[in-house]
Structure formats: structure tokens, C-alpha cells
Design a protein around this motif. Structure first.
Motif, PDB file in Angstrom:
ATOM      1  N   LEU A 798       0.729  -1.111  -0.008  1.00  0.00           N
ATOM      2  CA  LEU A 798       0.045  -0.155  -0.016  1.00  0.00           C
ATOM      3  C   LEU A 798       0.824   1.222   0.048  1.00  0.00           C
ATOM      4  CD1 LEU A 798      -2.998  -1.005   2.519  1.00  0.00           C
ATOM      5  CD2 LEU A 798      -3.228  -0.914  -0.166  1.00  0.00           C
ATOM      6  N   GLY A 799       2.286   1.199   0.034  1.00  0.00           N
ATOM      7  CA  GLY A 799       3.123   2.386  -0.026  1.00  0.00           C
ATOM      8  C   GLY A 799       3.619   2.722   0.839  1.00  0.00           C
ATOM      9  N   ALA A 800       3.733   1.944   2.106  1.00  0.00           N
ATOM     10  CA  ALA A 800       4.591   2.341   3.335  1.00  0.00           C
ATOM     11  C   ALA A 800       5.835   2.363   3.080  1.00  0.00           C
ATOM     12  CB  ALA A 800       4.082   1.214   4.494  1.00  0.00           C
ATOM     13  N   ALA A 801       6.648   3.436   3.481  1.00  0.00           N
ATOM     14  CA  ALA A 801       7.985   3.518   3.454  1.00  0.00           C
ATOM     15  C   ALA A 801       8.769   2.530   4.360  1.00  0.00           C
ATOM     16  CB  ALA A 801       8.308   5.061   3.754  1.00  0.00           C
ATOM     17  N   LEU A 802      10.038   2.414   3.949  1.00  0.00           N
ATOM     18  CA  LEU A 802      10.761   1.344   4.875  1.00  0.00           C
ATOM     19  C   LEU A 802      11.108   2.099   6.135  1.00  0.00           C
ATOM     20  CD1 LEU A 802      13.351   0.337   1.684  1.00  0.00           C
ATOM     21  CD2 LEU A 802      11.274  -0.891   2.733  1.00  0.00           C
ATOM     22  N   ASP A 803      11.483   3.293   6.014  1.00  0.00           N
ATOM     23  CA  ASP A 803      11.667   3.940   7.359  1.00  0.00           C
ATOM     24  C   ASP A 803      10.328   3.627   8.266  1.00  0.00           C
ATOM     25  OD1 ASP A 803      14.091   4.620   6.752  1.00  0.00           O
ATOM     26  OD2 ASP A 803      13.724   6.563   6.350  1.00  0.00           O
ATOM     27  N   ASP A 804       9.241   3.874   7.702  1.00  0.00           N
ATOM     28  CA  ASP A 804       8.000   3.352   8.560  1.00  0.00           C
ATOM     29  C   ASP A 804       7.880   2.265   9.060  1.00  0.00           C
ATOM     30  OD1 ASP A 804       7.120   6.178   8.237  1.00  0.00           O
ATOM     31  OD2 ASP A 804       5.965   5.853   6.328  1.00  0.00           O
ATOM     32  N   ILE A 805       8.320   1.163   8.396  1.00  0.00           N
ATOM     33  CA  ILE A 805       8.190  -0.089   8.711  1.00  0.00           C
ATOM     34  C   ILE A 805       9.232  -0.254   9.856  1.00  0.00           C
ATOM     35  CG2 ILE A 805       8.669  -2.553   8.323  1.00  0.00           C
ATOM     36  CD1 ILE A 805       6.254  -1.207   7.172  1.00  0.00           C
ATOM     37  N   ARG A 806      10.412   0.251  10.038  1.00  0.00           N
ATOM     38  CA  ARG A 806      11.551  -0.091  11.009  1.00  0.00           C
ATOM     39  C   ARG A 806      10.973   0.781  12.228  1.00  0.00           C
ATOM     40  NH1 ARG A 806      15.068   1.865   6.747  1.00  0.00           N
ATOM     41  NH2 ARG A 806      16.425   0.022   5.798  1.00  0.00           N
ATOM     42  N   ILE A 807      10.760   1.972  11.942  1.00  0.00           N
ATOM     43  CA  ILE A 807      10.000   2.577  13.129  1.00  0.00           C
ATOM     44  C   ILE A 807       8.942   1.841  14.076  1.00  0.00           C
ATOM     45  CG2 ILE A 807       8.877   4.848  13.979  1.00  0.00           C
ATOM     46  CD1 ILE A 807      10.369   6.210  11.792  1.00  0.00           C
ATOM     47  N   MET A 808       8.080   1.157  13.162  1.00  0.00           N
ATOM     48  CA  MET A 808       6.909   0.501  13.853  1.00  0.00           C
ATOM     49  C   MET A 808       7.451  -0.578  14.592  1.00  0.00           C
ATOM     50  SD  MET A 808       3.897  -1.435  11.916  1.00  0.00           S
ATOM     51  CE  MET A 808       5.033  -2.746  11.283  1.00  0.00           C
ATOM     52  N   ILE A 809       8.737  -1.425  14.070  1.00  0.00           N
ATOM     53  CA  ILE A 809       9.099  -2.341  14.776  1.00  0.00           C
ATOM     54  C   ILE A 809       9.951  -1.948  15.984  1.00  0.00           C
ATOM     55  CG2 ILE A 809      10.767  -4.459  14.528  1.00  0.00           C
ATOM     56  CD1 ILE A 809       7.922  -4.563  13.013  1.00  0.00           C
ATOM     57  N   LEU A 810      10.509  -0.802  15.804  1.00  0.00           N
ATOM     58  CA  LEU A 810      11.392  -0.232  16.720  1.00  0.00           C
ATOM     59  C   LEU A 810      10.669   0.192  18.064  1.00  0.00           C
ATOM     60  CD1 LEU A 810      14.292   1.881  14.880  1.00  0.00           C
ATOM     61  CD2 LEU A 810      14.627  -0.259  16.255  1.00  0.00           C
ATOM     62  N   ILE A 811       9.487   0.660  17.565  1.00  0.00           N
ATOM     63  CA  ILE A 811       8.387   1.229  18.789  1.00  0.00           C
ATOM     64  C   ILE A 811       8.026   0.147  19.486  1.00  0.00           C
ATOM     65  CG2 ILE A 811       6.175   2.022  19.277  1.00  0.00           C
ATOM     66  CD1 ILE A 811       6.742   3.958  16.978  1.00  0.00           C
ATOM     67  N   GLU A 812       7.798  -0.840  18.673  1.00  0.00           N
ATOM     68  CA  GLU A 812       7.259  -2.097  19.539  1.00  0.00           C
ATOM     69  C   GLU A 812       8.478  -2.846  20.614  1.00  0.00           C
ATOM     70  OE1 GLU A 812       6.146  -6.787  18.724  1.00  0.00           O
ATOM     71  OE2 GLU A 812       6.530  -5.611  17.134  1.00  0.00           O
ATOM     72  N   GLY A 813       9.541  -2.643  20.146  1.00  0.00           N
ATOM     73  CA  GLY A 813      10.761  -3.122  21.229  1.00  0.00           C
ATOM     74  C   GLY A 813      10.920  -1.981  22.093  1.00  0.00           C
ATOM     75  N   LEU A 814      10.955  -0.695  21.766  1.00  0.00           N
ATOM     76  CA  LEU A 814      11.185   0.280  22.954  1.00  0.00           C
ATOM     77  C   LEU A 814       9.916   0.248  24.120  1.00  0.00           C
ATOM     78  CD1 LEU A 814      12.304   3.137  20.798  1.00  0.00           C
ATOM     79  CD2 LEU A 814      13.493   1.862  22.382  1.00  0.00           C
ATOM     80  N   ALA A 815       8.744  -0.054  23.300  1.00  0.00           N
ATOM     81  CA  ALA A 815       7.806  -0.213  24.476  1.00  0.00           C
ATOM     82  C   ALA A 815       7.748  -1.413  25.176  1.00  0.00           C
ATOM     83  CB  ALA A 815       6.321  -0.386  23.670  1.00  0.00           C
ATOM     84  N   LEU A 816       8.474  -2.474  24.817  1.00  0.00           N
ATOM     85  CA  LEU A 816       8.923  -3.770  25.779  1.00  0.00           C
ATOM     86  C   LEU A 816       9.988  -3.102  27.101  1.00  0.00           C
ATOM     87  CD1 LEU A 816       8.985  -6.909  23.623  1.00  0.00           C
ATOM     88  CD2 LEU A 816       7.064  -6.128  25.364  1.00  0.00           C
ATOM     89  N   ILE A 817      10.884  -2.197  26.222  1.00  0.00           N
ATOM     90  CA  ILE A 817      11.921  -1.742  27.166  1.00  0.00           C
ATOM     91  C   ILE A 817      11.189  -0.673  28.389  1.00  0.00           C
ATOM     92  CG2 ILE A 817      13.918  -0.367  27.213  1.00  0.00           C
ATOM     93  CD1 ILE A 817      14.728  -1.179  24.444  1.00  0.00           C
ATOM     94  N   GLY A 818      10.432  -0.050  27.935  1.00  0.00           N
ATOM     95  CA  GLY A 818       9.707   1.018  28.769  1.00  0.00           C
ATOM     96  C   GLY A 818       8.829   0.274  29.848  1.00  0.00           C
ATOM     97  N   LEU A 819       8.278  -0.746  29.301  1.00  0.00           N
ATOM     98  CA  LEU A 819       7.602  -1.514  30.492  1.00  0.00           C
ATOM     99  C   LEU A 819       8.529  -2.269  31.445  1.00  0.00           C
ATOM    100  CD1 LEU A 819       4.771  -3.140  28.438  1.00  0.00           C
ATOM    101  CD2 LEU A 819       4.316  -1.563  30.019  1.00  0.00           C
ATOM    102  N   GLY A 820       9.610  -2.796  31.083  1.00  0.00           N
ATOM    103  CA  GLY A 820      10.665  -3.173  31.772  1.00  0.00           C
ATOM    104  C   GLY A 820      11.167  -2.289  32.883  1.00  0.00           C
ATOM    105  N   MET A 821      11.411  -1.074  32.353  1.00  0.00           N
ATOM    106  CA  MET A 821      12.089   0.004  33.140  1.00  0.00           C
ATOM    107  C   MET A 821      11.006   0.444  34.228  1.00  0.00           C
ATOM    108  SD  MET A 821      14.384   2.274  30.621  1.00  0.00           S
ATOM    109  CE  MET A 821      15.727   1.563  30.205  1.00  0.00           C
TER     110      MET A 821
END
Length: 884
Positions: A798-821
Motif C-alpha cells: 500500500l506504499g508504506a515507506a521502509l523507514d516507517d516499517i523500521r520505526i514501527m518495529i523499533l517502537i514495539e521493542g522500545l515499548a517492551l523496554i519502557g515496560l521493563g524499566m
């Protein structure tokens, strides 16, 4: 409606399955095929084509392939469980578990290494705790033995005088036995060469109180403790071996201790040293102590509690005795502390050991969580296998037993590897442990430590063995058997996510704690000791009174020795003192100030006292802040002089100039006043992290002594002077040993060894947990990316940019880090307050440590998340859409 059951039975016939299980599979598959047939009809496919597709799909069914595999490799799995014995099932499970580990070498190596590290770390720390706290003294009923300490206004625990010890022996009803010892030094002649060794003067009944027996010969008899008794001695077992080659003929031989003949009557057991450095020589106390009366406190006193007497009752009894003695001898009034022997000798180490134990346990839990994550990931790929076994009639208990067996094999191998690794680490620890510390004789992997390692392995097996079973709870069997439908494994994903959050929280807590300890260690290293430690060599000389009975002779010897050493090539300056900073010795006592009323008994100050040579302050690089140091004018006939430190001046002459004031250090005759001629910088005694204490120094030219610790400042490496110094001493007196040759830098380093070791271990554990947490986070995000391949493909189509995909995955990881902290924050701050006793110059909520912990965890988390995020952007949209 076609007859699916007959077709299914035809396909199952070659497998020769148990009839009950075969019927169960036929019914379940028939329902599945019927549903597939109806779906095809609903899509507009004709009945003939729909029936043909369903039957062709049956032949290629994942279930049938799995059944054929089981029939070929594990025929016992197809046997009805009722007819098989329990042990036969265990054998099948073990064989299958070993085959599974061999089939997946990558998984096996990572899981075994991870768990072995956790078990090894925990086993090493438990070995320390076991040696120091759980079985610290290899004597009879150590928990019934207490120690008695004098308490003064500024000394919480001090030694006892000989007369007070005798009074306690006569008046106390709380102890069945009492004994005392004094640790001292002797020059010994009788071995291959003269030596200066540690020795213990022990009271009557000392060995009996601890239930000890001699290795050879006998221990001291009651008659050996009487005045004018023939002098006798015991040799320590280790010294007997190293200095006399374990010669049994040593019994009855005469040795010289400080130029006095002593007959060796026995070999003392190693246990008699009470887990201190092994004591080479033992002599009776009463005939050999030079100090009598109540004015000199030098005895460590032990008592064995009487039957049914508690520590609290013994304390009350001792306090009553002290009160009666205070009425009789008011000038020597003091308090008393009764404490267990274990806490008295190792109480200072307990907080450090508990911190290490907590860190080791957290690392072990993170290791288990990481392995549980690996097992869960592997279990997801085995969902079809579990579904087939359930369809064959295997109960949840049967599957759980298989999983636990596999985990048990994995944990068993890890436990063996971890124990071997721990034994190697403990060997290194024994070699690295500082020799000048009061310490356990040896750390070892004994039976109790092995039981702990086995228990840890069993707990690990249970922890990550049940994780897949818990994650599989509630999953649909039909979902697992459907071809072309991806099993979501929501239960597994949720459990894996929770485990990763726990790992992140644990690593954050440990990193914050290690940050606090590292900051404390940095502050200690930067602390000014008040002297210069580089290029300074130290050694001790003790003159026996028999050969040097007069003050003039002792003064002449040290004057000549210092002059000889000072003229050696490379030597800049030489000085000496009765106690060096950071050394093991210490002389403390009270004093009086001229023109002021004497201190009350319960307010008597306790200051460091030392005799120094005129060049001592210059050699040690100690700054004279006011007035002067000692010089040629401080002769024996000149007015007595004293130099004090800044702390003593601050406490007793605040906002005044103490120069010219006179004090009495209570050395020599009463009213022997010393005039304050100088104030020097504060020195650190004992360790750099110890509080500064008030101190006073007098000149050796006015107060001759029989022993000095000599410091040599040089322009060359200090070690190069050792042989020449020994030669100079031997030239002056061939029977005189040179003791404790060591650089001042090494002395300072050894004083920090305990803090350095504990900080290094906690930091190592913290780094390992952070890396393991990163690996766990990588696994969870990678699995999430795999599960979302179709979603990612659609987004990219549908035209999503590669950086958008990376950011989406990074946000998922950072959310887990935030919960852990978020989970870690209250735990870390609560734990930091428990560390307060180990901190130095740093607050429990230190901002630098918080930033360090958060930054490191976020960095590891970003690295662990970036790789799956990059891999997600390399997925072709068409492939992603076809993946389902």
C-alpha cells in the motif's frame, strides 16, 4: 455427503495403530475434511471437484506425515499408554530428548551456555556464602560460641584487658567455658632461616572450648599456663609443613621465639586459626604476655553459652558484671557487647555477600527466562507435533512429562557444565584472594554446594520446562492441524513477552546497582589517603628484648639501619613508624589535655597513637599543615614533642591554634606532657573508605621502641631494593628476620580488594543479564516480525515507506523496554537503600547511575530490535502476501 471415514481408515491401516487411538483420529479428521468440503462448495466449486481436492489433500496431510514419522522413528508413541509402564515411558522420553538436542545443535549450545553461566554464577556466590556464613568455623557447635567486646564512647567493639577477662571467668553464669587469645608476632629461629611470623597467645582451655584435638603430640596442659612454667609452644599445621617439611621429629625440639627457648609439644590443627590466615605459632597466654592489669586491652574473648542460655540472657549477665566492675574500678568503666562469633568475625562481610547472592540469583533467573524463551520459540515450531500426540490420545500430563524430561536433560547438562565452570572460578578466587585479610582458609565446591547446584538445575528444568505447557494452554487443536493456516500462538507470545519484560527489569536493577558500586569504587580510588604510595617499599623489624634490652641499644640499631638503607643506590628517603597507614596493626588509647579536667570514664576519647622517626613524614609524603615535624632538636633530653593530625585539632581545639598546647598520651609516667609542635594532614587508617580518625605521633628519639615498620622512598622500582635491604639487615644481625616486605601501593590495593571484587562481580552479572535480556528481546521481536509478515507485506504494497516499517518495529521493542524499566524503577530504588552501607560518596538515587543503567538497557534494546526491523524491510510484498 462422501464417506470420509473409510478413506481415512485406509490411509491409517499401514501404521498398525492402537484401535482406540485410530478411531479417535478417524472421527477428528472426518470432521475436519467435512468442514473443508463444505467451504469449497460455498465457494462455488462442484461436488466432484470439491471431493477430489479434499481427498488429494488428505494424502498430503501434515497429520499423516507426522504419523508416518512417528511410526518410523518412535513406534512406542503409537502404543496405547495404558499398556506401557511408567519407566518404559521415561526411557522413551529420555531417548527422544537426547535426539532432539542432537538434532538442534544451535539451540542446544545457546541454551546450555546461557543456563550454565547462570548456574555457575549462583554456585560461586553460594560457595562464598556457604564458607563464610553457613559453615564459617569447623569447630564444635560454632553457633553456641559468642565473643565479648568492650564498648567505649568512640569504639563499639574493642578488646578486653586480662583482669577483666579473669573477672568474667569467675563471675559469669551464662557461659560453660571461656577462653581468650591475643594475635601477635614472634621472631622464630629453628627452621631453615629466621622468620617473623604471626602467633597466638591463648588462655587456658582455649582448644577445649572449640573441641579441637592435636595433629601430633599434645595441646597445652593446665600446668603450661602457670607462672614460671617451662616455656612450650605449638606449631600450626601449615607452618609445620612449609618450614619443617612435616618432620615428626619436631616434637620435643627447642625453637627460639624472640630469643627465648620454647619446646615444641604438638602440632595445632588448622581449624584452630578460626578461618583467619593460618597461624604458624601458638604459646600459652599467662606466662608470655607482657601486659597485666586493666589499663591495656588486647584480648579477644570467647565464651560457650551454657545450656538453655540465649544470647540476650548472656548480654544481660555481662552487663551486670560490667556495672559491678565500674563501681569497683570507676576509672576503667566501659560497656560490653556480647555477639555471636560468626557475626563478630564476618559481620562486615555479610552485606557484601548478600548483595552478591542477590545479583547471582537475578542472573540465574534471567538465564532461566532466556532459556524459557528459547524453549517457547521451539515449542511454537512443534505445535503440530503436540497436536498429533494429543490426537493420538496423549494427555496434557503426558505432554508435560515429555517437556519436563527434555528440560531436565538440558538442565542436567547445563548443571554439570555450570558446576565445572564454578569450580574453575572458585580456584581462581582462592588464588586471587588477598593474603593479609582475615579470611576463610579456602572456598570449595563441597557437598552442600553440589546440592545447591543440583537444586538450581532442577528448579531451572521446572521453570522453563513448564513454560511451553503454560503457553500452550487453551490453544485450539483444529487450528494446529489445519493446513495453510498459521497458528498464532498467542499464549506463547504473551508469556514470552512477559519473560522479556522481566529480563529487562532485572538487568536494569542490576545495572543501576552496579553503577552505584562503580561510582563508590571510583570515589574510593580518588580519595586522598594523606600520603604518597608510589615508589615506596615497606618492611618490618622487631628487636628481641634479650639481645637488645636497653633503649639506647634499640635506638642505635634503628638509627644505623636507616642510615645504611638511605645510602643504597636509588633510595631517596627512609623513615619508620610503629604502625603504617593501611597496615594490620593499630595502637589506640586515651589522652588528657593540660588545663582541662580529665575525661570521664564513659567519655574517654580513643585516638590512634604512633611512634615515628624524624624522616617519616617526608618519606611518606605527608603534608605538615602547621608548625613542624620531628627533627634533630627532638632529642631524648629535649622537651617531649607531639604532632597531631587535623582531625584531632578539629575535635579538641576548634577555631583555635593547637600549637604550643600540651597533652598527655598516657605513655610512661603520669604527667609526662608532650607539647604540640605540628599539625599534619589526615591519614586514612585501615582502608580508604574508612572514616578519618584522630591521631597523635611522637618521636622515636624520645620514645624508643623495639619494632618499626620502615618505609623506603626510591627513584627506582622498589622491588629492586629487596635483596639489598635483606643483606643490610643480615650484616647487622644474622639472626634477625625481615618481615612483610611489600610496596605501599600493594598495601593500598589490598585494602580495596574486597570492594574491588564485589564491584567487579556485580558489574559482570549486570552486563550478562543485560546481554541476555537483549537476546531475549531480539527473539521476541524476531518472532513478532515473522508473525506479522503478511501485515508488513500489505503495508508495503500500500506504499508504506521502509523507514516507517523500521520505526514501527523499533517502537514495539522500545515499548517492551519502557515496560521493563517501569517495573524496575521501584525495585531498583528500594534495593539501592539496601546498598547504602556499601556506598561511598554517592547517594542511593545517584543520577549518573540511573543514566548509566537506562542508557545501556536502551542501547542493547535498540541493537536487539534493529536487526529484526531491518530484516522486515527486506521482505518482498508478493512473498509476504503468499506466506499465508
Amino acid at each position: 455427503m462422501p464417506d470420509w471415514r473409510s478413506e481415512i481408515a485406509r490411509h491409517l491401516a499401514p501404521l498398525r495403530m492402537d484401535p482406540v487411538r485410530e478411531e479417535s483420529i478417524v472421527v477428528e479428521l472426518a470432521e475436519h475434511l467435512d468442514q473443508h468440503y463444505r467451504d469449497l462448495l460455498a465457494e462455488g466449486v462442484s461436488q466432484e471437484i470439491a471431493q477430489e481436492k479434499v481427498l488429494s489433500g488428505l494424502g498430503d496431510s501434515e497429520l499423516l506425515r507426522e504419523l508416518e514419522r512417528l511410526a518410523r522413528k518412535e513406534p512406542a508413541m503409537l502404543v496405547h499408554e495404558k499398556g506401557s509402564g511408567f519407566w518404559q515411558g521415561i526411557r522413551v522420553d529420555l531417548r527422544y530428548a537426547l535426539r532432539a538436542l542432537k538434532k538442534n545443535p544451535g539451540f542446544s549450545v545457546i541454551a546450555i551456555t546461557t543456563l550454565a553461566l547462570g548456574i555457575a554464577a549462583n554456585t560461586v556466590v553460594f560457595s562464598l556464602v556457604n564458607t563464610v556464613l553457613l559453615k564459617p568455623f569447623p569447630v564444635r557447635d560454632p553457633n553456641q560460641i559468642v565473643m565479648l567486646w568492650d564498648r567505649w564512647p568512640d569504639v563499639d567493639r574493642g578488646p578486653m584487658s586480662l583482669d577483666d577477662f579473669h573477672d568474667f571467668q569467675q563471675q559469669s553464669h551464662s557461659f560453660s567455658q571461656m577462653a581468650a587469645w591475643q594475635i601477635t608476632f614472634y621472631n622464630i629461629v629453628g627452621a631453615s632461616q629466621p622468620d617473623h611470623v604471626l602467633a597466638a597467645r591463648v588462655s587456658q582451655g582455649f582448644f577445649n572450648l572449640f573441641g579441637l584435638q592435636p595433629v601430633r603430640g599434645r595441646l597445652f596442659a593446665d600446668s603450661d599456663h602457670r607462672e614460671n612454667a617451662p616455656p612450650v609452644a605449638l606449631l600450626g599445621r601449615q607452618y609445620w609443613s612449609s618450614a619443617f617439611g612435616s618432620d615428626p621429629g619436631i616434637i620435643g625440639r627447642v625453637i627460639s621465639l624472640d630469643d627465648k627457648p620454647f619446646t615444641v609439644v604438638g602440632i595445632a590443627p588448622a581449624e584452630a586459626s578460626l578461618n583467619r590466615n593460618p597461624l604458624p605459632v601458638w604459646v600459652p597466654l599467662e606466662p608470655n604476655t607482657p601486659w597485666k592489669g586493666r589499663s591495656t586491652n588486647y584480648l579477644e574473648v570467647f565464651g560457650r553459652l551454657a545450656h538453655r542460655v540465649s544470647l540476650k540472657q548472656a548480654q544481660a549477665d555481662a552487663s551486670d558484671i560490667v556495672r559491678r566492675l565500674a563501681l569497683e574500678f570507676p576509672s576503667h568503666a566501659h560497656g560490653i557487647v556480647v555477639d555471636s562469633m560468626v557475626h563478630s568475625m564476618f559481620g562486615d562481610a555479610q552485606p557484601t555477600l548478600l548483595v552478591l547472592l542477590a545479583a547471582g540469583c537475578l542472573l540465574f533467573l534471567v538465564s532461566c527466562a532466556n532459556v524459557a524463551n528459547l524453549v517457547l520459540a521451539r515449542a511454537i515450531s512443534r505445535r503440530r507435533e503436540f497436536a498429533v500426540r494429543e490426537s493420538l490420545g496423549a494427555s496434557r500430563f503426558r505432554l508435560a512429562r515429555q517437556l519436563l524430561t527434555e528440560s531436565g536433560v538440558l538442565a542436567g547438562i547445563s548443571g554439570v557444565a555450570g558446576t565445572v565452570l564454578a569450580a574453575w572460578a572458585i580456584h581462581l578466587l582462592n588464588r586471587a584472594w588477598p593474603h593479609n585479610m582475615s579470611r576463610p582458609t579456602i572456598f570449595a565446591v563441597d557437598a552442600r554446594v553440589l546440592v545447591f547446584a543440583i537444586a538450581a538445575s532442577a528448579a531451572a528444568a521446572l521453570f522453563f520446562g513448564l513454560a511451553p505447557a503454560i503457553g500452550s494452554a487453551g490453544s485450539s487443536l483444529f487450528d494446529c492441524l489445519k493446513d495453510g493456516v498459521r497458528a498464532t500462538g498467542y499464549g506463547h507470545k504473551r508469556l514470552r513477552t512477559m519473560l522479556v519484560i522481566a529480563e529487562i527489569a532485572t538487568s536494569t536493577v542490576l545495572l543501576f546497582s552496579s553503577g552505584l558500586l562503580l561510582r563508590s569504587f571510583w570515589n574510593v580510588e580518588r580519595t586522598d589517603p594523606g600520603f604518597r604510595s608510589d615508589h615506596v617499599l615497606t618492611f618490618g623489624i622487631s628487636l628481641p628484648a634479650t639481645r637488645y634490652p636497653k633503649d639506647t641499644e634499640r635506638s642505635a640499631f634503628f638509627r644505623d639501619l636507616l642510615a645504611r638503607v638511605e645510602h643504597l643506590p636509588g633510595v631517596i628517603s627512609v623513615g619508620g613508624a610503629t604502625e603504617l597507614p593501611m597496615g594490620t596493626g593499630s595502637t589506640t588509647g586515651g589522652f588528657e589535655i593540660e588545663g582541662r579536667p580529665p575525661f570521664k570514664a564513659d567519655e574517654s576519647p580513643n585516638i590512634e597513637k604512633s611512634v615515628v622517626t624524624p624522616n617519616y613524614f617526608r618519606t611518606m609524603g605527608i603534608a605538615v599543615m602547621r608548625g613542624r615535624g620531628f627533627g634533630s632538636q627532638d632529642t631524648e633530653t629535649a622537651p617531649k614533642a607531639v604532632v597531631i593530625n587535623e582531625e584531632l585539632a578539629r575535635l579538641y581545639w576548634p577555631n583555635q591554634d593547637p600549637l604550643g598546647k600540651r597533652i598527655d598520651l598516657e605513655w610512661g609516667k603520669e604527667g609526662d606532657w608532650q607539647q604540640i609542635v605540628g599539625v599534619i594532614a589526615n591519614l586514612r587508617y585501615g582502608a580508604l573508605d574508612k572514616a578519618v580518625v584522630p591521631a597523635a605521633y611522637v618521636a622515636s628519639t624520645q620514645y624508643p621502641v623495639s619494632g618499626l615498620e620502615i618505609a623506603v622512598q626510591s627513584s627506582i622500582p622498589p622491588e629492586e631494593l629487596v635483596a639489598e635491604i635483606r643483606d643490610q639487615v643480615k650484616h647487622m644481625d644474622s639472626m634477625l628476620p625481615v618481615a612483610n616486605i611489600i610496596t605501599l601501593r600493594d598495601i593500598v590495593g589490598e585494602s580495596m580488594s574486597s570492594r574491588r571484587s564485589s564491584t567487579a562481580l556485580v558489574s559482570l552479572f549486570a552486563l550478562l543479564t543485560a546481554v541476555l535480556a537483549g537476546i531475549g528481546l531480539f527473539g521476541v521481536i524476531s518472532y513478532s516480525v515473522t508473525q506479522r509478515t503478511r501485515e508488513i507485506g500489505i503495508r508495503m504494497a500500500l506504499g508504506a515507506a521502509l523507514d516507517d516499517i523500521r520505526i514501527m518495529i523499533l517502537i514495539e521493542g522500545l515499548a517492551l523496554i519502557g515496560l521493563g524499566m517501569a517495573v524496575a524503577a521501584p525495585i531498583a530504588f528500594a534495593g539501592s537503600r539496601l546498598l547504602s552501607g556499601l556506598l561511598f560518596g554517592v547517594h542511593s538515587y545517584d543520577a549518573y547511575s540511573i543514566v548509566l543503567a537506562v542508557s545501556f538497557v536502551v542501547l542493547v534494546g535498540i541493537l536487539a530490535t534493529y536487526l529484526p526491523a531491518s530484516r522486515a524491510t527486506r521482505v518482498a510484498p508478493v512473498q509476504a502476501l503468499r506466506s499465508e
